[in-house]
Design an enzyme around this catalytic site. Structure first.
Site, PDB file in Angstrom:
ATOM      1  CB  SER A  77      -8.565  -5.143  -3.108  1.00  0.00           C
ATOM      2  OG  SER A  77      -9.260  -3.891  -3.432  1.00  0.00           O
ATOM      3  CG  ASP A  92      -2.307   0.726   1.243  1.00  0.00           C
ATOM      4  OD1 ASP A  92      -2.590   1.441   0.066  1.00  0.00           O
ATOM      5  OD2 ASP A  92      -2.653   1.213   2.115  1.00  0.00           O
ATOM      6  N   GLY A  93       0.408   2.363  -0.524  1.00  0.00           N
ATOM      7  CA  GLY A  93       0.887   3.814  -0.535  1.00  0.00           C
ATOM      8  C   GLY A  93       1.482   3.902  -1.679  1.00  0.00           C
ATOM      9  CG  HIS A 143      -0.112   2.091  -9.292  1.00  0.00           C
ATOM     10  ND1 HIS A 143      -0.307   1.750  -7.922  1.00  0.00           N
ATOM     11  CD2 HIS A 143      -1.192   2.836  -9.656  1.00  0.00           C
ATOM     12  CE1 HIS A 143      -1.464   2.256  -7.765  1.00  0.00           C
ATOM     13  NE2 HIS A 143      -2.285   2.886  -8.424  1.00  0.00           N
ATOM     14  CG  LEU A 170       9.217 -17.208  -3.585  1.00  0.00           C
ATOM     15  CD1 LEU A 170       8.829 -17.393  -2.292  1.00  0.00           C
ATOM     16  CD2 LEU A 170       9.490 -15.815  -4.151  1.00  0.00           C
TER      17      LEU A 170
HETATM   18  C1  IPE Z   1      -5.350  -2.688  -0.231  1.00  0.00           C
HETATM   19  O1  IPE Z   1      -5.095  -1.388  -0.425  1.00  0.00           O
HETATM   20  C2  IPE Z   1      -5.225  -3.455  -1.362  1.00  0.00           C
HETATM   21  C3  IPE Z   1      -3.944  -3.441  -2.041  1.00  0.00           C
HETATM   22  C4  IPE Z   1      -2.897  -3.020  -1.448  1.00  0.00           C
HETATM   23  C5  IPE Z   1      -4.117  -4.180  -3.305  1.00  0.00           C
HETATM   24  P1  IPE Z   1      -6.307  -0.108  -0.505  1.00  0.00           P
HETATM   25  O2  IPE Z   1      -5.510   0.819  -0.550  1.00  0.00           O
HETATM   26  O3  IPE Z   1      -7.056  -0.781  -1.585  1.00  0.00           O
HETATM   27  O4  IPE Z   1      -6.904  -0.433   0.999  1.00  0.00           O
HETATM   28  P2  IPE Z   1      -7.805   0.667   1.801  1.00  0.00           P
HETATM   29  O5  IPE Z   1      -8.772   1.282   0.729  1.00  0.00           O
HETATM   30  O6  IPE Z   1      -6.801   1.831   2.252  1.00  0.00           O
HETATM   31  O7  IPE Z   1      -8.636  -0.032   2.697  1.00  0.00           O
HETATM   32  C1  IPE Z   2      -1.485   0.245  -3.341  1.00  0.00           C
HETATM   33  O1  IPE Z   2      -1.413   1.664  -3.236  1.00  0.00           O
HETATM   34  C2  IPE Z   2      -1.917  -0.214  -4.795  1.00  0.00           C
HETATM   35  C3  IPE Z   2      -3.195  -0.513  -5.079  1.00  0.00           C
HETATM   36  C4  IPE Z   2      -4.122  -0.687  -4.061  1.00  0.00           C
HETATM   37  C5  IPE Z   2      -3.406  -1.245  -6.372  1.00  0.00           C
HETATM   38  P1  IPE Z   2      -2.681   2.699  -3.322  1.00  0.00           P
HETATM   39  O2  IPE Z   2      -3.051   2.980  -4.778  1.00  0.00           O
HETATM   40  O3  IPE Z   2      -3.691   1.974  -2.634  1.00  0.00           O
HETATM   41  O4  IPE Z   2      -1.826   3.880  -2.613  1.00  0.00           O
HETATM   42  P2  IPE Z   2      -2.434   4.811  -1.701  1.00  0.00           P
HETATM   43  O5  IPE Z   2      -3.146   4.054  -0.693  1.00  0.00           O
HETATM   44  O6  IPE Z   2      -3.610   5.665  -2.534  1.00  0.00           O
HETATM   45  O7  IPE Z   2      -1.259   5.830  -1.324  1.00  0.00           O
HETATM   46 MG    MG Z   3      -4.072   2.411  -0.398  1.00  0.00          MG
END
Ligand code: IPE
Ligand code: IPE
Ligand code: MG
Length: 251
Positions: free
Chosen positions: A76, A31-32, A48, A142
């Protein structure tokens, strides 16, 4: 050896790893990416793209440490809600990476798997994914398990439907339903449950990831955003795991 995490090098941290006490299965919520890009005044999609190198270093480290399974939460079931532009960029990135990286995964004896409602993915992605899984299916190193269009609740509903079906057609009896049988119907059938779940970007939530399988996983959350999640960061998570006292409800 005890080392302060700020000054330690990757090698220092590596030398502290106790091979006998590594997780068999690590699951990561990557995430992030969006925030990483926004902080740099870049479009979210650049985040990404930047996350790809963290995927590569995580896979490399798991290979080096002979970890059995690495599950990466890449998309997700709820991420379909995002703007079409972002969803398309993510699908194209996945497609491009599958094409580019499959030969190297194969050389490294890595077996690619995927969990989630793959029928929702664009046809070209499913085809490439199936191709990569077929090429790597006999590899014994792996297991790189990608969670794509994955939702824990959806998975449990799907299991319930399949079990109900098998009761209906006489394959199993209601009294046969137990945790072990249930696990055999999950996408992760045959894999150990994650010993460790890592989430980057500081969010303290599950976000519908592996709801059944995470029952007794150790949780590690870091504020580091996914594109900045280096091997050193991964090693810090593993070292934290090695200090845990897992009781599984016992004493
Ligand atoms: C969870 O992250 C899904 C993935 C990292 C693929 P999200 O960014 O979608 O989750 P929320 O919305 O913060 O809960
Ligand atoms: C995780 O990063 C990647 C996916 C969910 C596909 P995010 O796109 O959720 O990044 P933030 O949480 O908005 O920073
Ligand atoms: Mg996110």
């Amino acid at each position: 050896m005890s080392i302060s995490s700020e000054n330690a090098t990757e090698q220092d941290l590596m030398s502290c790893i106790v091979k006998e006490n590594l997780p068999r299965h690590v699951a990561i919520t990557m995430d992030g990416n969006g925030r990483w890009a926004t902080r740099r005044d870049l479009p979210r999609t650049e985040g990404h793209k930047a996350g790809v190198k963290s995927v590569k270093s995580a896979v490399e480290l798991c290979g080096e440490l002979e970890i059995m399974v690495l599950t990466l939460y890449a998309f997700s079931s709820e991420n379909w809600k995002r703007p079409a532009l972002e969803v398309n960029a993510l699908m194209n990135l996945l497609l491009e990476q599958l094409k580019e990286e499959t030969p190297e995964l194969n050389e490294k004896n890595i077996q690619l798997k995927a969990i989630g409602d793959l029928s929702k993915l664009p046809g070209k992605v499913t085809r490439e994914l199936n191709r990569s899984m077929k090429i790597t299916r006999n590899n014994t190193g792996l297991i790189l398990n990608l969670a794509l269009s994955y939702g824990g609740r959806q998975e449990i509903v799907r299991v319930t439907q399949s079990i109900a079906n098998d009761v209906n057609n006489g394959k199993i009896k209601i009294k046969d339903i137990n945790e072990k049988l249930f696990s055999k119907y999950l996408y992760t059938a045959g894999l150990p449950d994650p010993d460790l779940i890592i989430r980057t970007s500081g969010e303290m939530r599950i976000s519908n990831f592996l709801l059944w399988q995470l029952a007794y996983s150790e949780i590690y959350v870091t504020d580091t955003l996914w594109p900045d999640f280096s091997k050193k960061e991964f090693l810090l998570a593993l070292l934290s795991y090695q200090k845990r006292n897992r009781r599984f409800g016992g004493v």
